[in-house]
Scaffold this motif. Structure first.
Motif, PDB file in Angstrom:
ATOM      1  N   ASP A 104       0.839  -1.188   0.000  1.00  0.00           N
ATOM      2  CA  ASP A 104       0.000   0.000   0.000  1.00  0.00           C
ATOM      3  C   ASP A 104       0.883   1.250   0.000  1.00  0.00           C
ATOM      4  OD1 ASP A 104      -1.808   2.050   0.463  1.00  0.00           O
ATOM      5  OD2 ASP A 104      -3.014   0.880   1.853  1.00  0.00           O
ATOM      6  N   HIS A 106       0.185   4.297   0.467  1.00  0.00           N
ATOM      7  CA  HIS A 106      -0.102   5.297   1.490  1.00  0.00           C
ATOM      8  C   HIS A 106       0.909   5.215   2.630  1.00  0.00           C
ATOM      9  CE1 HIS A 106      -4.075   4.888  -0.500  1.00  0.00           C
ATOM     10  NE2 HIS A 106      -4.198   6.171  -0.204  1.00  0.00           N
ATOM     11  N   ASN A 107       1.196   4.000   3.066  1.00  0.00           N
ATOM     12  CA  ASN A 107       2.115   3.821   4.182  1.00  0.00           C
ATOM     13  C   ASN A 107       3.533   4.246   3.823  1.00  0.00           C
ATOM     14  OD1 ASN A 107      -0.019   2.690   5.643  1.00  0.00           O
ATOM     15  ND2 ASN A 107       0.430   0.632   4.884  1.00  0.00           N
ATOM     16  N   LYS A 110       3.681   8.144   3.268  1.00  0.00           N
ATOM     17  CA  LYS A 110       3.485   8.891   4.510  1.00  0.00           C
ATOM     18  C   LYS A 110       4.730   8.849   5.387  1.00  0.00           C
ATOM     19  CE  LYS A 110      -0.127  10.082   7.739  1.00  0.00           C
ATOM     20  NZ  LYS A 110      -1.534   9.828   8.136  1.00  0.00           N
ATOM     21  N   PHE A 131      -0.101  14.971   4.517  1.00  0.00           N
ATOM     22  CA  PHE A 131      -1.281  14.333   3.949  1.00  0.00           C
ATOM     23  C   PHE A 131      -0.901  13.491   2.737  1.00  0.00           C
ATOM     24  CE2 PHE A 131      -2.662  18.504   5.626  1.00  0.00           C
ATOM     25  CZ  PHE A 131      -3.534  18.086   6.619  1.00  0.00           C
ATOM     26  N   ASP A 133      -3.601  11.479   0.545  1.00  0.00           N
ATOM     27  CA  ASP A 133      -4.904  10.916   0.228  1.00  0.00           C
ATOM     28  C   ASP A 133      -5.640  10.481   1.494  1.00  0.00           C
ATOM     29  OD1 ASP A 133      -6.900  10.220  -1.559  1.00  0.00           O
ATOM     30  OD2 ASP A 133      -6.195   8.166  -1.784  1.00  0.00           O
ATOM     31  N   THR A 134      -5.406  11.177   2.606  1.00  0.00           N
ATOM     32  CA  THR A 134      -5.995  10.780   3.885  1.00  0.00           C
ATOM     33  C   THR A 134      -6.826  11.893   4.507  1.00  0.00           C
ATOM     34  OG1 THR A 134      -3.909  11.417   4.939  1.00  0.00           O
ATOM     35  CG2 THR A 134      -4.223   9.082   4.444  1.00  0.00           C
ATOM     36  N   ALA A 135      -7.048  12.974   3.799  1.00  0.00           N
ATOM     37  CA  ALA A 135      -7.803  14.108   4.319  1.00  0.00           C
ATOM     38  C   ALA A 135      -8.408  14.854   3.129  1.00  0.00           C
ATOM     39  CB  ALA A 135      -6.888  15.032   5.121  1.00  0.00           C
ATOM     40  N   GLU A 139      -5.392  17.519  -3.758  1.00  0.00           N
ATOM     41  CA  GLU A 139      -3.982  17.282  -4.070  1.00  0.00           C
ATOM     42  C   GLU A 139      -3.627  17.577  -5.522  1.00  0.00           C
ATOM     43  OE1 GLU A 139      -4.007  13.238  -2.587  1.00  0.00           O
ATOM     44  OE2 GLU A 139      -2.688  13.811  -0.938  1.00  0.00           O
ATOM     45  N   PRO A 291      -3.295  -2.469  -0.815  1.00  0.00           N
ATOM     46  CA  PRO A 291      -4.481  -1.599  -0.774  1.00  0.00           C
ATOM     47  C   PRO A 291      -5.755  -2.359  -1.132  1.00  0.00           C
ATOM     48  CG  PRO A 291      -3.140  -1.116  -2.710  1.00  0.00           C
ATOM     49  CD  PRO A 291      -2.333  -2.024  -1.837  1.00  0.00           C
ATOM     50  N   ARG A 294      -8.460  -3.355   1.523  1.00  0.00           N
ATOM     51  CA  ARG A 294      -9.417  -2.374   2.027  1.00  0.00           C
ATOM     52  C   ARG A 294     -10.843  -2.634   1.545  1.00  0.00           C
ATOM     53  NH1 ARG A 294     -11.485   2.613   0.374  1.00  0.00           N
ATOM     54  NH2 ARG A 294     -10.291   2.608  -1.560  1.00  0.00           N
TER      55      ARG A 294
END
Length: 360
Positions: A104, A106-107, A110, A131, A133-135, A139, A291, A294
Motif C-alpha cells: 500500500d 499510502h504507508n 506517509k 497528507f 490521500d488521507t484528508a 492534491e 491496498p 481495504r
C-alpha cells in the motif's frame, strides 16, 4: 527564514526518495470550489458521500488549516516496468491497477513525508501537517498550482518529467517559503485518454463521471454494478489504468526507485479460477499489506466474477456456479450473471440458471 532553506528542502526531498518537490500557497486553488460544486451537483461522485460532506475543506485548503502559509507538494514515481495493459488480453486472468500490485503506497509515502517534515522543523522551525490521500485536500489542483504537473483531460495529474505514473503527497507548513510557478496545460489536441475509456466515463474533456469509471466501480462502489457497465469492466478486478497508460507524456516517465512499488509476480496476471475460491481468511492472507485488502473479500469477489463472466471461457462456468448462493447478495448476483454470460457465449442460448433476486 534561513537562507537557502527551500533549496535544502528540495535536496532533502530527493534524498528521502521523492522524484519531484514544488511549493505553492494554500489559497492558490481558488477555482476548486466552483468546479467541485458542479461535480457534486451532477451527481458524478456516486456513493462517495465524503466528497460532499467535507467539500468546504476540500475546496479551500486555507480553511482546512488557516495557519498554514506554504504547501510542499511531493511526487514519487511508480512507473511500471512493462506494458500495464498487456494483461487485458489474458481473459482467464485478472488485471490489477499498477499501483496496487504490491504494498500500500499510502504507508510508504506517509513515512517519507513524516521524515521530511521532521527535517523541516529541525531546519526551519514552524509547524507541519502531512497528507497523502488521507484528508479532504485537493492534491491534484495543488500539484498544478505548485508546478508539479497539470490536470489532464482525464482529470489526473500529468508531469513533463514523470508522465502519469506518480503518487502525490503534501506537507503543509506555517513557514513562509518561496513558491514555484504553476504548471500550464500541455494536452493540446490529444484525446487518447478520453477515447480509450471502456465505459465512457468522461462526459467532456476535464470532466469525470465517477459512476461510470472502472476504478470507482471496482473499488468504491458497493453492491451490484449496473448491468450495462459490466461488460466494459473486462477482466479489470481492481482499478483501471487505461487512461493513464495511453498518455504520450509517459515517454518521459522515470523508473520507480522504491522496490515496494515493483509488482508482485502473483499479482500481475492472477488466475481468476484461484481468486474466485478465496474465503475471507484467504483473501486477507493473500492481500495482507495491499491496498486491495481495504475493499474486503465480498467486493473483490464480485469483481472477479464479473471478469469470469467476461472471459468467454466455458471452463470457468463451474467456478462461477459455485458462488451463486454466496451469503453476500452482490457476489451471488455477479456469479449468476457470469453463468448466464458464459452460457450465452458458449451456446447462444439463455441459461436455465435462476436469475438473482433484485437487490434493494
Amino acid at each position: 527564514m534561513k537562507d537557502g532553506l527551500k533549496q535544502r528542502l528540495v535536496a532533502q526531498a530527493r534524498a528521502e526518495g521523492f522524484d519531484a518537490c514544488r511549493l505553492c500557497r494554500p489559497g492558490d486553488v481558488g477555482h476548486v470550489p466552483e468546479r467541485l460544486a458542479a461535480f457534486l451537483a451532477r451527481g458524478y461522485h456516486g456513493q462517495m458521500g465524503w466528497l460532499a460532506e467535507r467539500s468546504a475543506w476540500r475546496g479551500a485548503p486555507e480553511v482546512l488549516w488557516p495557519e498554514a502559509r506554504t504547501v510542499i507538494m511531493l511526487g514519487e514515481s511508480y512507473t511500471p516496468e512493462g506494458d500495464p495493459l498487456a494483461g487485458l488480453a489474458r481473459r482467464d486472468c485478472g488485471n490489477i491497477s499498477v499501483y496496487a500490485r504490491n504494498r500500500d503506497y499510502h504507508n510508504t509515502v506517509k513515512k517519507r513525508l513524516k521524515r521530511l517534515a521532521r527535517w523541516l522543523i529541525e531546519a526551519g522551525g514552524g509547524e507541519v501537517k502531512v497528507f497523502v490521500d488521507t484528508a479532504p485536500v485537493p492534491e491534484k489542483p495543488l500539484g498544478q498550482a505548485a508546478g508539479l504537473g497539470w490536470q489532464g483531460k482525464h482529470t489526473n495529474l500529468v508531469s513533463r518529467e514523470l508522465g502519469s505514473w506518480f503518487f502525490l503527497g503534501s506537507v503543509f507548513t506555517t513557514l513562509d517559503l518561496e513558491t514555484d510557478p504553476a504548471e500550464v496545460d500541455h494536452c493540446g489536441s490529444c484525446r487518447a485518454c478520453l477515447d480509450i475509456c471502456p465505459t465512457d466515463a468522461f462526459p467532456a474533456p476535464y470532466q469525470l463521471d465517477a459512476r461510470r469509471c472502472i476504478s470507482y466501480l471496482t473499488i468504491e462502489h458497493r453492491g451490484p454494478v449496473d448491468e450495462d457497465l459490466r461488460a466494459g469492466l473486462g477482466n479489470r478486478i481492481y482499478g483501471c489504468d487505461d487512461c493513464l497508460a495511453v498518455c504520450p507524456w509517459n515517454k518521459f516517465a522515470v523508473a520507480a526507485r522504491e522496490v515496494k512499488y515493483h509488482a508482485r509476480e502473483d499479482l500481475v496476471t492472477p488466475r481468476l479460477a484461484e481468486l474466485a475460491t478465496l474465503n475471507d481468511a484467504g483473501f486477507r492472507e493473500t492481500f495482507s499489506g495491499s491496498p486491495i485488502k481495504r475493499i474486503g473479500r465480498d467486493r473483490f469477489l464480485r469483481n472477479v466474477l464479473y471478469a469470469i463472466g467476461n472471459s468467454g471461457d466455458p471452463g470457468l462456468r463451474g467456478v462461477a456456479q459455485a458462488q451463486c448462493e454466496d451469503a453476500d447478495a452482490a457476489v451471488a448476483d455477479a456469479a449468476r450473471w457470469a453463468v448466464l454470460r458464459l452460457d450465452r457465449d458458449a451456446n447462444g442460448l439463455a441459461s436455465r440458471v435462476k436469475p438473482a433476486t433484485p437487490l434493494a
